[in-house]
Design an enzyme around this catalytic site. Structure first.
Site, PDB file in Angstrom:
ATOM      1  N   LYS A  63      20.656 -13.557-104.567  1.00 15.73           N
ATOM      2  CA  LYS A  63      20.492 -14.641-103.466  1.00 15.73           C
ATOM      3  C   LYS A  63      20.593 -15.968-104.196  1.00 15.73           C
ATOM      4  CE  LYS A  63      18.440 -16.057 -99.347  1.00 15.73           C
ATOM      5  NZ  LYS A  63      17.389 -15.764 -98.495  1.00 15.73           N
ATOM      6  N   ASP A  92      12.592 -14.598 -87.928  1.00 14.27           N
ATOM      7  CA  ASP A  92      14.339 -14.487 -87.801  1.00 14.27           C
ATOM      8  C   ASP A  92      14.827 -13.009 -87.775  1.00 14.27           C
ATOM      9  OD1 ASP A  92      16.565 -15.681 -87.239  1.00 14.27           O
ATOM     10  OD2 ASP A  92      17.158 -15.777 -89.468  1.00 14.27           O
ATOM     11  N   THR A 102      23.971 -17.697-100.378  1.00 11.85           N
ATOM     12  CA  THR A 102      25.075 -16.653-100.671  1.00 11.85           C
ATOM     13  C   THR A 102      24.537 -15.717-101.599  1.00 11.85           C
ATOM     14  OG1 THR A 102      26.734 -18.573-100.588  1.00 11.85           O
ATOM     15  CG2 THR A 102      27.338 -16.440-101.645  1.00 11.85           C
ATOM     16  N   VAL A 103      24.843 -14.348-101.336  1.00  7.38           N
ATOM     17  CA  VAL A 103      24.426 -13.055-101.808  1.00  7.38           C
ATOM     18  C   VAL A 103      25.587 -12.528-102.871  1.00  7.38           C
ATOM     19  CG1 VAL A 103      23.521 -10.934-101.786  1.00  7.38           C
ATOM     20  CG2 VAL A 103      23.064 -12.546-100.030  1.00  7.38           C
ATOM     21  N   GLY A 113      23.885 -15.492 -96.260  1.00  7.05           N
ATOM     22  CA  GLY A 113      22.847 -15.545 -95.084  1.00  7.05           C
ATOM     23  C   GLY A 113      22.364 -16.899 -94.593  1.00  7.05           C
ATOM     24  N   GLY A 114      21.297 -16.861 -93.956  1.00  2.00           N
ATOM     25  CA  GLY A 114      20.807 -18.201 -93.333  1.00  2.00           C
ATOM     26  C   GLY A 114      20.507 -19.067 -94.112  1.00  2.00           C
ATOM     27  N   LEU A 172      28.808 -10.976-101.750  1.00  2.00           N
ATOM     28  CA  LEU A 172      28.814 -10.076-100.872  1.00  2.00           C
ATOM     29  C   LEU A 172      28.879 -10.453 -99.403  1.00  2.00           C
ATOM     30  CD1 LEU A 172      25.702  -7.773-102.524  1.00  2.00           C
ATOM     31  CD2 LEU A 172      28.212  -7.485-102.334  1.00  2.00           C
ATOM     32  N   GLY A 173      28.269 -11.544 -99.370  1.00  2.00           N
ATOM     33  CA  GLY A 173      28.353 -12.367 -98.042  1.00  2.00           C
ATOM     34  C   GLY A 173      27.388 -13.507 -98.090  1.00  2.00           C
TER      35      GLY A 173
END
Length: 719
Positions: free
Chosen positions: A430, A526, A415-416, A411-412, A408-409
């Protein structure tokens, strides 16, 4: 056999800066830029090293000497115009700008920057086409009519970008300008700072691209990893490249990416033999049983071979080539051994499976311990912890073994992936990017915090898996992407103003809950538009708690390492390392500005002309808010936008004590949302911390904004 393969010549068109040059540039910018309000991107978990503080003194930087300054810099007559340096009393290199000269601490030819001893600098902003856009004044030094532009600065040090020519590489190539500065073994690249261009040595060369004969050939054969040859001894360095070959009578092209080198004998190609010159080429003289399996070396020695499956010396007057026959006893032993092996196979398979299962079990226990599974059980209730534990097999099945198609993408912190559990629940899994011990504890921190949260606008955590080297988190699946995705789209229209205001209210409510309604005050640390997910009804869900920190109810804040994302990071927290709930308020104020303008805050070391927040404060002070607002917002509800801008301005106060609490922000937004739905009744100004009240306090705020003036000065507007 010799096959030539030089490395491709570098195009003179724009190309990406090398990784090591970017790292060097970022290091210099960090060392200087960290003494002011942040404008660049700071990944969560990146702490500030002690030696990176310029306030500790210039002695942490060594001065460059006149005799070591690289071209295009140099004394008059030995430099490119505009890059002249002078020599100080101790032969240190000095950069003259205007009426003053400044000590030079470092020059990067690949990064296109120079570090000098100076305070903030005045400059003019330009776009990538070299068109003047804006003039900013932040000090006594002016950079007009110089090849320099301001990148970052503190009280003592400045990083200046530089370029050897104006315009872009395309323009320089059109008018044949690049050759004026780049040597014959280098090409043109666009300067990373914006307008102008630099030079870079072509592929296969390294050194100074500006000096004549400054680009030197790289010997790729010196290191096995620098070339593609199968055999190290058969690598031949060439000017700007290399070639690979194979030993005599070996097959292949010599390249690891090609056919390599192998020792298999080669049958004769009769068409390529000169009749009468080779024994093998003359059937009447060929001594081999199979004429095509004859080979003759340079000394005239003839060798014969047998085809595959035949044995012998291959000669007509020798044993020839015969099928190999095994004795009966050998056949009996072979058959018996095969039967025994068939009987043993199930036992061997069972034994291997059992051994593999035991090893996997021990490995899962090892990872569970390393991933702080016991710490998680201490942080949350034991029964809850057990219900939250997923096994690795279930998650691999849910994601088709973490197939890239399910990604899916990122993050900080990881990966998800999209996953479908055995009960058909759709989840987001995640996979953390963990390399150091502290990040493992951040991961457990995220699990422990989310397990205690129950709010409709906070992403729900189902559980985690600690049986892998890289821990996994299992969340509810939010289908519609992030707030950032919706705001920053191509085209004139984005989210309607009513939806933007509602999403802001929902986010404020979630943060207010985290700060005051949970068992422990939780600071997200954040908050940004990319961490606000939207479901199918565009309901906001605050996510990514990897940097969050719990604070006991009886404390107002804690001193901790800097984490967050530049552009959203609270400057007071950055400068003091003191984390409070007002740090989230500042980040939320940035999101309000983002909702009003549809512009991204500065999340990198460079922006076209300063940070979004600096520009926002500037237009507020000049009463020119409409110049920065999204045209869609102006057309839909300008008056409400002005109230939200006033609220954002108060959230962005440099002092935390001057900012409202998230509960007060939530109440103000709730009133604005009601007024937006029923404009006929007008807006009421009875809230404890309403935007109208903020507007009435503007005279008082202007006295406090000497610090904000410093923000505008330090948030330089680089061209």
């Amino acid at each position: 056999m010799l096959m030539a393969r030089g490395r491709e010549s570098r195009s003179t068109a724009a190309s990406a800066m090398p990784a090591h040059a970017r790292q060097l540039r970022q290091l210099a910018l960090m060392l200087v830029h960290f003494s002011v309000m942040p404008q660049g991107a700071l990944s969560r978990g990146l702490g500030l090293p002690p030696e990176a503080d310029p306030s500790r003194g210039r002695e942490h930087w060594a001065n460059m000497m006149c005799n070591s300054i690289p071209y295009p810099f140099g004394i008059r007559g030995s430099s490119i115009p505009g890059f002249e340096v002078t020599c100080g009393p101790n032969k240190e290199a000095m950069l003259p700008i205007g009426k003053h000269s400044y000590e030079i601490h470092d020059v990067s030819l690949q990064g296109g920057f120079v570090v000098i001893s100076a305070g903030p600098i005045s400059q003019v902003c330009y776009d990538r086409n070299g068109t003047r856009t804006q003039t900013t004044g932040t000090g006594d030094i002016r950079l007009e009519q110089t090849p320099f532009s301001n990148a970052a600065g503190g009280a003592n040090l400045m990083v200046l970008n530089w370029a050897v020519g104006h315009g872009t590489c395309d323009q320089a190539l059109t008018y044949n300008l690049a050759s004026l500065h780049c040597n014959n073994k280098s090409g043109c690249i666009d300067a990373p700072s914006g307008a102008g261009y630099l030079c870079k040595c072509n592929a296969g060369y390294d050194g100074n691209p500006y000096a004549e004969d400054g680009c030197l050939d790289i010997n790729e054969c010196r290191n096995f990893d620098s070339n593609e040859c199968s055999l190290w001894d058969f690598c031949n360095n060439t000017e700007g490249g290399f070639t690979c070959s194979c030993p005599h009578n070996w097959n292949g092209d010599g390249y690891r990416t090609g056919t390599g080198c192998n020792e298999t004998p080669r049958p004769i190609n009769w068409k390529n033999q000169s009749a009468g010159l080779s024994v093998c080429a003359q059937p009447e003289r060929n001594p081999c049983t199979y004429l095509e399996y004859c080979s003759e070396d340079e000394q005239g020695v003839v060798a014969c071979y047998c085809p595959l499956g035949l044995r012998g010396d291959g000669r007509q007057r020798g044993s020839g080539c015969q099928k190999h026959h095994y004795p009966l006893g050998v056949l009996v032993l072979a058959v018996g051994g095969g039967i025994s092996l068939i009987c043993l196979v199930p036992g061997i398979i069972f034994f291997m499976q059992t051994l593999k299962a035991r090893q996997a079990k021990r490995l899962r226990a090892k990872y569970f311990k390393e991933n702080r599974g016991l710490l998680l059980q201490q942080l949350v209730d034991k029964d809850i912890a057990e219900r939250m534990m997923f096994n690795l097999e279930e998650l691999e099945k849910a994601t088709n073994k973490f197939d890239e198609a399910r990604k899916l993408g990122g993050g900080g912190h990881g990966t998800v992936y999209k996953g479908i559990l055995s009960n058909q629940d759709v989840v987001a899994i995640k996979k953390s990017k963990i390399t150091i011990q502290r990040e493992i504890e951040d991961f457990i921190n995220e699990v422990a915090i989310l397990s205690q949260i129950n709010h409709r606008n906070v992403v729900r955590l189902f559980g985690c898996c600690l049986e892998t080297q890289v821990p996994l988190l299992v969340y509810e699946f939010i289908s519609n992407g992030t707030l950032s995705d919706y705001l920053h789209v191509e085209g004139a229209l984005s989210l309607p103003w009513g939806d933007r205001l509602r999403i802001a209210l929902e986010t404020a409510g979630a943060l207010a809950y985290l700060h005051s309604s949970a068992l422990t005050s939780i600071i997200h640390r954040d908050i940004k538009s990319a961490n606000i997910l939207l479901d199918h009804r565009l309901i906001a869900k605050v996510s990514d708690f990897g940097a969050s920190r719990g604070i006991p109810i009886d404390q107002t804040g804690v001193t901790t390492a800097i984490q967050g994302t530049f552009g959203y990071l609270d400057p007071e927290y950055y400068q003091t390392s003191r984390l409070t709930d007002k740090s989230d308020v500042y980040s939320f104020g940035v999101i309000l500005v983002e909702l009003l303008t549809r512009k991204k805050p500065s999340t990198g070391m460079h922006s076209e002309c300063g940070s979004l927040i600096a520009q926002f404060i500037l237009v507020i002070r000049q009463d020119k808010l409409c110049e920065i607002l999204d045209p869609q917002v102006i057309s839909e509800c300008l008056e409400a936008a002005k109230d939200v801008a006033s609220l954002a301005l108060t959230c962005l106060s440099l002092k935390g004590e001057d900012r409202p609490t998230m509960r007060q922000v939530e109440m103000a937004l709730e009133r604005l949302l009601v007024a937006n739905k029923n404009t006929a009744q007008g807006r009421s100004a009875e809230l404890n911390y309403s935007p109208a009240q903020i507007s009435n306090n503007n005279d008082h705020n202007s006295r406090q904004y000497s610090a904000e003036q410093a923000l505008l000065l330090s948030a330089s507007f680089p061209r």
